[in-house]
Motif scaffolding. Structure first.
Motif, PDB file in Angstrom:
ATOM      1  N   GLU A 455      36.728  13.099  22.683  1.00 43.96           N
ATOM      2  CA  GLU A 455      35.191  12.509  23.073  1.00 43.96           C
ATOM      3  C   GLU A 455      34.447  13.711  23.174  1.00 43.96           C
ATOM      4  O   GLU A 455      33.226  13.972  22.552  1.00 43.96           O
ATOM      5  CB  GLU A 455      35.043  11.624  24.149  1.00 43.96           C
ATOM      6  CG  GLU A 455      35.706  10.159  23.651  1.00 43.96           C
ATOM      7  CD  GLU A 455      35.771   9.184  24.758  1.00 43.96           C
ATOM      8  OE1 GLU A 455      34.796   9.237  25.817  1.00 43.96           O
ATOM      9  OE2 GLU A 455      36.700   8.350  24.812  1.00 43.96           O
ATOM     10  N   ILE A 456      34.825  14.563  24.301  1.00 45.29           N
ATOM     11  CA  ILE A 456      33.817  15.802  24.438  1.00 45.29           C
ATOM     12  C   ILE A 456      33.860  16.551  23.231  1.00 45.29           C
ATOM     13  O   ILE A 456      32.635  16.853  22.921  1.00 45.29           O
ATOM     14  CB  ILE A 456      34.531  16.570  25.642  1.00 45.29           C
ATOM     15  CG1 ILE A 456      34.594  15.759  27.139  1.00 45.29           C
ATOM     16  CG2 ILE A 456      33.670  17.828  25.849  1.00 45.29           C
ATOM     17  CD1 ILE A 456      35.485  16.508  28.182  1.00 45.29           C
ATOM     18  N   ARG A 457      34.972  16.746  22.465  1.00 44.27           N
ATOM     19  CA  ARG A 457      34.781  17.406  21.223  1.00 44.27           C
ATOM     20  C   ARG A 457      33.632  17.222  20.101  1.00 44.27           C
ATOM     21  O   ARG A 457      33.121  17.511  19.593  1.00 44.27           O
ATOM     22  CB  ARG A 457      36.232  17.766  20.861  1.00 44.27           C
ATOM     23  CG  ARG A 457      36.223  18.815  19.474  1.00 44.27           C
ATOM     24  CD  ARG A 457      37.690  19.255  19.442  1.00 44.27           C
ATOM     25  NE  ARG A 457      37.822  19.848  18.050  1.00 44.27           N
ATOM     26  CZ  ARG A 457      37.948  19.060  16.698  1.00 44.27           C
ATOM     27  NH1 ARG A 457      37.801  17.884  16.870  1.00 44.27           N
ATOM     28  NH2 ARG A 457      37.721  19.838  15.586  1.00 44.27           N
ATOM     29  N   SER A 458      33.783  15.586  20.151  1.00 46.85           N
ATOM     30  CA  SER A 458      33.147  14.964  19.172  1.00 46.85           C
ATOM     31  C   SER A 458      31.475  15.341  19.521  1.00 46.85           C
ATOM     32  O   SER A 458      30.902  15.456  18.622  1.00 46.85           O
ATOM     33  CB  SER A 458      33.351  13.470  19.128  1.00 46.85           C
ATOM     34  OG  SER A 458      34.596  13.055  18.657  1.00 46.85           O
ATOM     35  N   LEU A 459      31.247  15.163  20.860  1.00 44.73           N
ATOM     36  CA  LEU A 459      30.011  15.409  21.219  1.00 44.73           C
ATOM     37  C   LEU A 459      29.488  16.861  20.951  1.00 44.73           C
ATOM     38  O   LEU A 459      28.369  17.174  20.198  1.00 44.73           O
ATOM     39  CB  LEU A 459      29.623  15.341  22.725  1.00 44.73           C
ATOM     40  CG  LEU A 459      29.684  13.755  23.191  1.00 44.73           C
ATOM     41  CD1 LEU A 459      29.831  13.673  24.767  1.00 44.73           C
ATOM     42  CD2 LEU A 459      28.623  12.933  22.735  1.00 44.73           C
ATOM     43  N   ALA A 460      30.464  17.757  21.280  1.00 45.00           N
ATOM     44  CA  ALA A 460      29.991  19.120  20.908  1.00 45.00           C
ATOM     45  C   ALA A 460      30.083  19.496  19.374  1.00 45.00           C
ATOM     46  O   ALA A 460      28.892  20.007  19.013  1.00 45.00           O
ATOM     47  CB  ALA A 460      31.423  20.102  21.277  1.00 45.00           C
ATOM     48  N   ARG A 461      30.743  18.676  18.498  1.00 47.57           N
ATOM     49  CA  ARG A 461      30.664  18.991  17.184  1.00 47.57           C
ATOM     50  C   ARG A 461      29.113  18.212  16.483  1.00 47.57           C
ATOM     51  O   ARG A 461      28.491  18.750  15.669  1.00 47.57           O
ATOM     52  CB  ARG A 461      31.710  18.022  16.332  1.00 47.57           C
ATOM     53  CG  ARG A 461      33.106  18.837  16.787  1.00 47.57           C
ATOM     54  CD  ARG A 461      34.065  18.262  15.920  1.00 47.57           C
ATOM     55  NE  ARG A 461      34.223  18.501  14.587  1.00 47.57           N
ATOM     56  CZ  ARG A 461      34.553  17.343  13.840  1.00 47.57           C
ATOM     57  NH1 ARG A 461      34.642  16.174  14.312  1.00 47.57           N
ATOM     58  NH2 ARG A 461      34.483  17.752  12.461  1.00 47.57           N
ATOM     59  N   GLU A 462      28.870  17.109  17.500  1.00 46.58           N
ATOM     60  CA  GLU A 462      27.527  16.722  17.015  1.00 46.58           C
ATOM     61  C   GLU A 462      26.388  17.492  17.168  1.00 46.58           C
ATOM     62  O   GLU A 462      25.623  17.792  16.534  1.00 46.58           O
ATOM     63  CB  GLU A 462      27.388  15.297  17.745  1.00 46.58           C
ATOM     64  CG  GLU A 462      27.665  14.175  17.122  1.00 46.58           C
ATOM     65  CD  GLU A 462      27.656  13.016  18.084  1.00 46.58           C
ATOM     66  OE1 GLU A 462      26.678  12.694  18.743  1.00 46.58           O
ATOM     67  OE2 GLU A 462      28.530  12.007  18.193  1.00 46.58           O
TER      68      GLU A 462
END
Length: 531
Positions: A455-462
């Motif tokens: 999830e954290i990574r998804s936010l970072a990618r956004e």
RNA sequence: GGCGGCGUAGCCAAGAGGCCUAAGGCGACGGUUUGCAAAACCGUUAUUCGCCGGUUCGAAUCCGGCCGCCGCCUCCA
């Protein structure tokens, strides 16, 4: 063209025809249950499993009998050794029958995981003592055996055909005998039918010759006769049992019944580990539980049971097979390729268009099935059969790339996966569990910890913070966990296999190892998370 | 010593006289796709089948010799 099998008795490939139209009786030498099954057992029973499966595929009604040796298998063939089970039981301080039961369960458990269809009958040697005594009586009456001091031996000189399977010359064997010969025997080649037991021998039964236990070779003759009749279609076993075990079976059965014992003798070849013979004395055998969990110093990871199965099918049953980590690793990759394709086609099918089936594809699939059957008919050439499955993988992937492929077309591909890869080869499952699906709270907990990072990574990618997203993925990969970005989201693709290891350890009661593993995972993340 | 088997690409492995200028898998490399990867797809990766002779119009496949490896003959699946 029908099925041809290599018959060890004639040393030729022969057209297979059962004694009774449409029905096949097959007997396979089963395990001596004094330890966990290892990779050698896997090769043996997967090979015969495929034979049984293919016979069923061809429409035969098959009766598959595979014994469990829980008594009477001596540690050497000089008839002076001890019963293997008793030796093992003493070591583990258990009753031999408790030990036999424990390892019998272990055996079935591992064979189930290898997707071997259970035999129709799994007779125990200890449950057929009465019948074994009867056979000894018959052999004595017919003059093929003699009693000495409470033991009964088979008189090989009375049976002219002795040596016809292994092509051994009895006289030469006498000259070259290296085994210490029991003084009770008339000739060194004579073998025990019944052994007198010393008073402190745990497993013993009353008999007309006093208390004792049956000779090892006797059980297979008796149990095959009882469940399959005096003449059986197929008898399978390992090459190492061709002599003396199978030779002795023939002698006993044919002397007693006066008819041919086995029509087709099928022998599979042996297994090595890193090019070395696998043996107790060398202490290099890998149990199936170790292979499935990766808990062995020669292995770099855990292997899917069906990947092990696929490696076995990659070569011919009459060729020797060397298990190495590299070979297992390659099989695992190939297995995953097939699995992913099957999963993909099944996922896609419900959403696919309703139109007509592609005639060209129908033709291609038909050719594949023919090629597959031709290969299997030729003495079970599973290597070529497997190559057909990979052709099917390639075709299916191409169909999946095309958005116009209809449901009907995809369904035909899936049917072929089911029948050839599933029914016959046993490497395609009917259903696959969803990734990450678990039945244990602890696993869910661990899973959650991993998913926080997804999830954290998804936010970072956004936020287009790719430096951070790569750092997270890189970090996770050092823990043997891979994040995979797909159009429909990011997933922990390798987590499944990674957690299996933990699960396996726990299941096998290795709590300490499992705990250690779990803590390493959690601590790593706690540490990272704390930064 | 007796009996049997094997030697095919970096690795695993089919093929057993012409369809082989040798399946398939793994790996590697290049390309398509992707923010980058992964997966998937496309392509490349053995003129050659342990070595030397022979048979044949033709041999990885048959024969002989040599070299190397392995199994059984003792418990093993």
């Amino acid at each position: 063209m029908g099925l041809k099998l290599y018959n060890s008795l004639t040393r030729r490939k022969e057209e297979f025809k059962p004694l009774k139209e449409g029905r096949v009786g097959i007997y396979v030498c089963g395990p001596t249950v004094y330890g966990h099954p290892h990779l050698g057992h896997a090769k043996s029973y997967v090979s015969f499993d495929v034979l049984v499966r293919y016979l069923c595929y061809l429409g035969y009604s098959v009766t598959y009998v595979q014994n469990i040796t829980d008594v009477g298998h001596l540690t050497d063939d000089a008839d002076e050794g001890e019963d293997k089970l008793i030796v093992a039981a003493r070591k583990e301080r258990k009753h031999p029958m408790a030990l036999a039961e424990y390892y019998t369960r272990s055996y079935f458990e591992d064979m189930d995981r290898l997707n071997c269809v259970r035999p129709d009958i799994s007779p125990r040697a200890s449950g057929h003592i009465v019948e074994q005594i009867e056979l000894v009586k018959t052999l004595l009456e017919k003059g093929y055996a003699y009693e000495v001091n409470g033991s009964v031996y088979f008189d090989v000189s009375k049976f002219d055909d002795y040596g016809k399977l292994s092509r051994r010359n009895v006289d030469e064997m006498l000259a070259g005998a290296r085994v210490e010969v029991s003084p009770e025997k008339r000739k060194p080649v004579d073998f025990a039918l019944w052994k007198k037991a010393e008073p402190n021998h745990i497993m013993q039964w009353p008999s007309p010759w006093g208390a004792g236990f049956p000779g090892w070779h006797l059980e297979c003759s008796v149990m095959s006769m009882k469940y399959l009749g005096k003449t059986i279609d197929i008898h399978g076993g390992g090459l190492e049992n061709q002599f003396p075990h199978h030779e002795c079976e023939i002698a006993q059965s044919e002397a007693a019944n006066g008819v041919q014992f086995v029509r087709f003798w099928i022998h599979h070849n042996m297994t090595t580990i890193d090019g070395q013979k696998m043996g107790k004395s060398l202490d290099n055998f890998i149990t199936l539980k170790q292979a499935f969990s990766g808990a062995h110093e020669r292995l770099t990871r855990s292997y899917d049971p069906l990947a092990v199965r696929q490696l076995i099918l990659n070569s011919h049953y009459r060729s020797p097979l060397d298990f190495s980590d590299a070979a297992l690793f390659a099989a695992q990759s190939g297995y995953q390729k097939i699995t992913e394709t099957v999963k993909a086609v099944r996922k896609r099918m419900p959403a696919a268009g309703k139109g007509q089936t592609d005639k060209e594809v129908v033709e291609q699939l038909k050719k594949m099935r023919e090629k597959f059957e031709t290969a299997m008919n030729d003495d079970l050439n599973t290597s070529v059969a497997l190559s057909v499955l990979f052709e099917l993988v390639r075709l299916t992937q191409k169909l999946l790339e095309d958005s116009n492929t209809t449901m009907g077309t995809l369904n035909l591909a899936d049917v072929l996966f089911d029948r050839l890869g599933g029914d016959v080869l046993g490497i395609v499952k009917d259903e696959y569990p969803q990734t990450g699906e678990t039945d244990e709270e602890m696993l869910d907990e661990v899973l959650d910890k991993f998913n926080i990072f997804v999830e954290i990574r998804s936010l970072a990618r956004e936020n287009k913070d790719f430096e951070l997203s790569d750092a997270i993925r890189g970090y996770l990969s050092t823990s043997a966990v891979m994040i995979e970005d797909r159009p429909d989201g990011s997933f922990l693709e390798d987590l499944d296999g990674f957690l299996k290891r933990y699960k396996d350890l726990k299941k096998r009661g290795r709590k300490e190892d499992a705990e250690k593993y779990k803590n390493i995972i959690i601590n790593k993340f706690a540490k990272w998370y704390g930064k």
